[in-house]
Write a protein that holds these residues in place. Structure first.
Motif, short mmCIF file in Angstrom:
data_model
loop_
_atom_site.label_atom_id
_atom_site.label_comp_id
_atom_site.label_asym_id
_atom_site.label_seq_id
_atom_site.Cartn_x
_atom_site.Cartn_y
_atom_site.Cartn_z
N LEU A 115 -24.19 -3.73 49.18
CA LEU A 115 -23.65 -3.63 47.83
C LEU A 115 -22.71 -2.44 47.70
N THR A 116 -23.06 -1.34 48.34
CA THR A 116 -22.20 -0.16 48.30
C THR A 116 -20.83 -0.48 48.88
N HIS A 117 -20.81 -1.11 50.03
CA HIS A 117 -19.54 -1.42 50.69
C HIS A 117 -18.78 -2.52 49.96
N ARG A 118 -19.50 -3.57 49.54
CA ARG A 118 -18.81 -4.70 48.94
C ARG A 118 -18.25 -4.37 47.56
N ARG A 119 -18.98 -3.56 46.80
CA ARG A 119 -18.55 -3.24 45.44
C ARG A 119 -17.74 -1.95 45.36
N GLY A 120 -17.62 -1.25 46.47
CA GLY A 120 -16.89 0.01 46.44
C GLY A 120 -17.58 1.09 45.65
N LEU A 121 -18.91 1.09 45.70
CA LEU A 121 -19.68 2.10 44.98
C LEU A 121 -19.64 3.43 45.74
N ALA A 122 -19.75 4.50 45.02
CA ALA A 122 -20.02 5.80 45.62
C ALA A 122 -21.53 6.00 45.47
N ALA A 123 -22.26 5.95 46.58
CA ALA A 123 -23.72 5.95 46.53
C ALA A 123 -24.28 7.22 47.15
N VAL A 124 -25.20 7.84 46.42
CA VAL A 124 -25.93 9.00 46.92
C VAL A 124 -27.41 8.66 46.88
N ILE A 125 -28.05 8.65 48.05
CA ILE A 125 -29.42 8.21 48.20
C ILE A 125 -30.24 9.33 48.82
N THR A 126 -31.37 9.68 48.22
CA THR A 126 -32.30 10.60 48.87
C THR A 126 -33.37 9.77 49.57
#
Length: 228
Positions: A194-205
């Motif tokens: 989803l991050t790659h397909r939607r172009g999200l900027a994702a920060v995950i701990t």
């Protein structure tokens, strides 16, 4: 997979100090980072290292003691609370370790909550909820309540809820922390895709090595200091 697009979420020399009765607790110490659209950034570190505090500051749930947080060209850390709230509802999506679902609501109704807060018209709301549940593979579970879903399914509802308002940024705090390894892998793949397909900027701990393997970049947070 990352892009060359300018970073959409940035922290500059952020500190967070909590004042106790006997001493000050320095949860964050001069943290600087940035994340671009389409990038999955994992922040790892032991319990108590400041990971949740960092997400809260990045997402406008808490304000830094010093330093700045930028969301696009807006300085999130300097805005009035009502403007921060509006940005959280429209540009930031959250996924919680504990799922954070409302027990008396169905999966669809849980996903719908952010759209109700934004006063999205009913017809559009229904369609966006349908698409969000379909995206996370739960189209057939729309009417089930959280107690009728597995842990992995509940977390996927949480992801759908975080994304239904079409945010620019996804923040997730230990999203696989309560899942078995097989389910954690499924959720990790979903977050990455989803991050790659939607172009999200994702920060995950996370502590989860499987999720770290899916990351575009991994940094370490130790005693409130960022490394890597």
């Amino acid at each position: 997979m990352t892009t060359t697009t300018a970073q959409v979420l940035q922290a500059h020399a952020v500190t967070r100090v909590f004042r106790g009765r006997s001493a000050a607790v320095h949860a964050l110490r001069g943290v600087s980072l940035g994340v671009a659209p389409g990038e999955l950034l994992v922040v790892r570190g032991p319990s108590g290292s400041g990971k949740t505090t960092l997400l809260n500051v990045l997402g406008g749930l808490d304000r830094p003691t010093t330093g700045r947080v930028l969301l696009g060209d807006r300085e999130l850390s300097a805005l009035p609370e009502d403007e921060v709230l509006a940005l959280r509802r429209t540009r930031l999506g959250y996924v919680f370790q504990s799922f954070g679902l409302i027990p008396v609501l169905s999966a669809a109704e849980n996903v719908e909550v952010p759209l109700r807060l934004l006063e999205v018209p009913v017809a559009e709301r229904d369609e966006r909820v349908r698409r969000a549940l379909e995206t996370v593979g739960l189209a057939g579970h729309a009417h089930q309540r959280p107690a009728e879903l597995s842990g992995g399914q509940q977390q996927r509802v949480g992801i759908a809820r975080a994304l239904v308002a079409e945010p620019d940024v996804l923040l997730a705090d230990e999203p696989t922390g309560q899942l078995d390894s097989r389910t954690a892998a499924v959720v990790s793949d979903l977050v990455r895709d989803l991050t790659h397909r939607r172009g999200l900027a994702a920060v995950i701990t996370t502590h989860d090595p499987v999720l770290m393997e899916r990351a575009d970049r991994v940094v370490d947070l130790v005693d409130g200091e960022l490394h890597g």
